[in-house]
Design an enzyme around this catalytic site. Structure first.
Site, PDB file in Angstrom:
ATOM      1  CG  ASP A  93      13.443  14.136 -21.548  1.00 40.28           C
ATOM      2  OD1 ASP A  93      13.803  13.652 -20.450  1.00 40.28           O
ATOM      3  OD2 ASP A  93      12.595  13.586 -22.271  1.00 40.28           O
ATOM      4  CE  LYS A 108       9.894  10.800 -18.748  1.00 42.27           C
ATOM      5  NZ  LYS A 108      11.344  10.523 -18.869  1.00 42.27           N
ATOM      6  CG  ASP A 159      11.938   7.578 -17.108  1.00 43.84           C
ATOM      7  OD1 ASP A 159      12.075   6.353 -16.968  1.00 43.84           O
ATOM      8  OD2 ASP A 159      11.867   8.141 -18.221  1.00 43.84           O
ATOM      9  CE  LYS A 197      13.076   4.350 -19.807  1.00 40.12           C
ATOM     10  NZ  LYS A 197      13.224   5.826 -19.651  1.00 40.12           N
ATOM     11  CG  HIS A 200      18.356  -3.668 -16.313  1.00 42.57           C
ATOM     12  ND1 HIS A 200      18.321  -3.819 -17.677  1.00 42.57           N
ATOM     13  CD2 HIS A 200      18.485  -4.920 -15.812  1.00 42.57           C
ATOM     14  CE1 HIS A 200      18.427  -5.104 -17.987  1.00 42.57           C
ATOM     15  NE2 HIS A 200      18.543  -5.785 -16.863  1.00 42.57           N
ATOM     16  CG  ASP A 201      23.338  -2.935 -11.268  1.00 41.39           C
ATOM     17  OD1 ASP A 201      23.869  -4.047 -11.044  1.00 41.39           O
ATOM     18  OD2 ASP A 201      24.009  -1.899 -11.427  1.00 41.39           O
ATOM     19  CB  ILE A 202      22.901  -7.318  -8.856  1.00 42.07           C
ATOM     20  CG1 ILE A 202      23.638  -6.231  -8.069  1.00 42.07           C
ATOM     21  CG2 ILE A 202      23.799  -7.918  -9.934  1.00 42.07           C
ATOM     22  CD1 ILE A 202      24.801  -6.767  -7.251  1.00 42.07           C
ATOM     23  N   PRO A 203      19.854  -7.285  -7.829  1.00 40.97           N
ATOM     24  CG  PRO A 203      18.578  -9.219  -7.499  1.00 40.97           C
ATOM     25  CD  PRO A 203      19.876  -8.742  -8.102  1.00 40.97           C
ATOM     26  CB  THR A 207      22.865  -2.538  -7.255  1.00 46.06           C
ATOM     27  OG1 THR A 207      24.010  -3.282  -6.865  1.00 46.06           O
ATOM     28  CG2 THR A 207      23.291  -1.179  -7.773  1.00 46.06           C
ATOM     29  CB  THR A 259       7.436   4.053 -26.593  1.00 44.15           C
ATOM     30  OG1 THR A 259       8.228   5.071 -25.996  1.00 44.15           O
ATOM     31  CG2 THR A 259       6.413   3.579 -25.598  1.00 44.15           C
ATOM     32  NE  ARG A 297       6.180  12.975 -30.401  1.00 43.45           N
ATOM     33  CZ  ARG A 297       6.725  12.731 -29.201  1.00 43.45           C
ATOM     34  NH1 ARG A 297       5.977  12.621 -28.129  1.00 43.45           N
ATOM     35  NH2 ARG A 297       8.030  12.610 -29.063  1.00 43.45           N
ATOM     36  N   GLY A 343       6.870  14.735 -23.687  1.00 42.75           N
ATOM     37  CA  GLY A 343       8.019  15.630 -23.573  1.00 42.75           C
ATOM     38  C   GLY A 343       8.026  16.683 -24.646  1.00 42.75           C
ATOM     39  NE  ARG A 344      11.427  14.090 -28.101  1.00 42.15           N
ATOM     40  CZ  ARG A 344      11.914  12.995 -28.678  1.00 42.15           C
ATOM     41  NH1 ARG A 344      12.951  13.084 -29.485  1.00 42.15           N
ATOM     42  NH2 ARG A 344      11.368  11.824 -28.423  1.00 42.15           N
TER      43      ARG A 344
HETATM   44  O1  C5P Z   1       9.691  13.847 -25.987  1.00 50.67           O
HETATM   45  P1  C5P Z   1       8.897  12.605 -25.803  1.00 50.67           P
HETATM   46  O2  C5P Z   1       7.417  12.854 -25.617  1.00 50.67           O
HETATM   47  O3  C5P Z   1       9.178  11.555 -26.849  1.00 50.67           O
HETATM   48  O4  C5P Z   1       9.421  12.041 -24.392  1.00 50.67           O
HETATM   49  C1  C5P Z   1       9.083  10.760 -23.923  1.00 50.67           C
HETATM   50  C2  C5P Z   1       9.764  10.544 -22.614  1.00 50.67           C
HETATM   51  O5  C5P Z   1       9.381   9.257 -22.122  1.00 50.67           O
HETATM   52  C3  C5P Z   1      11.288  10.547 -22.677  1.00 50.67           C
HETATM   53  O6  C5P Z   1      11.720  11.184 -21.481  1.00 50.67           O
HETATM   54  C4  C5P Z   1      11.675   9.073 -22.662  1.00 50.67           C
HETATM   55  O7  C5P Z   1      12.885   8.869 -21.969  1.00 50.67           O
HETATM   56  C5  C5P Z   1      10.526   8.468 -21.864  1.00 50.67           C
HETATM   57  N1  C5P Z   1      10.247   7.055 -22.098  1.00 50.67           N
HETATM   58  C6  C5P Z   1       9.930   6.533 -23.335  1.00 50.67           C
HETATM   59  N2  C5P Z   1       9.690   5.193 -23.479  1.00 50.67           N
HETATM   60  C7  C5P Z   1       9.716   4.379 -22.413  1.00 50.67           C
HETATM   61  C8  C5P Z   1      10.016   4.908 -21.144  1.00 50.67           C
HETATM   62  C9  C5P Z   1      10.265   6.256 -21.022  1.00 50.67           C
HETATM   63  O8  C5P Z   1       9.853   7.283 -24.305  1.00 50.67           O
HETATM   64  N3  C5P Z   1       9.419   3.096 -22.541  1.00 50.67           N
END
Ligand code: C5P
Length: 232
Positions: A11, A33, A60, A62, A64-67, A69, A119, A180, A209-210
Site C-alpha cells: 500500500d 499484493k 486486490d 475487489k 463489484h459491478d454488473i456481471p 463489466t 476486516t 497483527r 501490510g503496515r
Molecule cells: O496494513 P494492513 O495489514 O492493515 O493491510 C491489510 C491489507 O488488506 C490492506 O491492503 C487492505 O486493503 C486489505 N484488505 C483488508 N480487508 C479485506 C480485504 C483486503 O484489510 N477484507
C-alpha cells in the site's frame, strides 16, 4: 521457504516505493499484493514489473459491478499474469459466476477469491449499512455464495477461519488480512489475530501490510513473521 504464506500489502503511493520494497525481498520470502492505492497511482505497469521479477501478485481491486463489466475486468487482470485476484461477494451470484467463467477462459488461470466483509468492519459499521449484528453470520452466508459459484476461496477475518474451514473443507482458500504480530498497532483493523494464531486457525495466506511496510526495518519484520509462522 518454497511456498511463502505472507502476502505483503504494497500500500504505497507510487511504483518506485513498491519496486524498492520488492528489490529488498525475494519471491521465496513473500507474495505481494497490489491494491487500490498503488494501482490507481501506478497502473497495470507496476503489476507487470512485479510479475516479471518473479513474484506471485495478488491484484486486490475487489471488483463489484454488473456481471459483464466484472468479467471483462477479470479477463484483463488475468492477462497481466497475476497469481490471484478478487471480486466482492456482494456483487451476487450472477456476477461471481461471470467472473469465474472469465478467469477459466484465460491462458494463465489465476486464483479467484471473493471478499466477504471488510476486516475493518465492526458491529457499528454493520448497523450503519442496515445489517443486523453478527459479522460471523454475514461472512458465512457470503462465503456460501462464493463457494457455490465455484470460486477458489474467500478473503475473511482470521477470526472466521475455523468455522469456514469446517464448512468448506481443505481445498477452499482462506486469505486473511487483519493480522497483527503481538504488540503491533491494530491501525484501522478490528477483528485481528497474530500470524501464528491465524495459521493455527486454518488460514492459507496472511495479508499483512503496515506491520511490515511501515516497520523501521521491513525485511527483518517480514523475516520475524516468517519465523513465527514456521514455528506455529
Ligand atoms: O496494513 P494492513 O495489514 O492493515 O493491510 C491489510 C491489507 O488488506 C490492506 O491492503 C487492505 O486493503 C486489505 N484488505 C483488508 N480487508 C479485506 C480485504 C483486503 O484489510 N477484507
Amino acid at each position: 521457504m518454497a511456498d511463502p504464506r505472507v502476502i505483503v500489502a504494497l500500500d504505497y503511493p507510487d511504483a518506485d516505493s513498491a519496486l524498492a520494497f520488492a528489490a529488498r525481498v525475494a519471491p521465496a520470502h513473500c507474495r505481494l499484493k497490489v491494491g487500490m492505492e498503488l494501482f490507481t497511482a501506478a497502473g497495470p505497469g507496476v503489476v507487470s514489473s512485479l510479475v516479471s521479477r518473479g513474484f506471485d501478485v495478488f491484484l486486490d481491486l475487489k471488483y463489484h459491478d454488473i456481471p459483464t463489466t466484472v468479467a471483462r475486468a477479470c479477463a484483463q487482470a488475468a492477462e497481466l499474469g497475476v497469481w490471484m485476484l478478487n471480486v466482492h461477494a456482494l456483487g451476487g451470484k450472477k456476477m461471481l459466476l461471470a467472473a469465474r467463467e472469465a478467469v477459466e477462459r484465460s491462458k494463465h488461470r489465476p486464483f479467484l477469491i471473493g471478499v466477504t466483509l471488510l476486516t475493518s468492519h465492526g458491529e457499528d459499521d454493520l448497523a450503519d449499512i442496515g445489517w443486523g449484528p453478527g459479522a460471523t453470520g454475514h461472512v458465512a452466508r457470503l462465503a456460501t455464495l462464493v463457494h457455490a459459484a465455484g470460486l477458489d476461496g474467500v478473503v475473511c477475518s482470521p477470526r472466521e477461519t475455523v468455522e469456514l474451514r469446517r464448512r468448506f473443507g481443505r481445498d477452499f482458500l482462506l486469505v486473511t488480512p487483519g493480522v497483527r504480530p503481538a504488540g503491533a498497532a491494530t491501525d484501522d483493523q478490528s477483528r485481528t489475530r497474530t500470524p501464528a494464531e491465524a495459521m493455527a486457525d486454518g488460514s492459507d495466506y496472511l495479508v499483512i501490510g503496515r506491520p511490515i511496510t511501515r516497520a523501521p526495518d521491513p525485511v527483518s519484520a517480514l523475516a520475524a513473521i516468517n519465523r513465527e509462522i514456521e514455528t506455529a
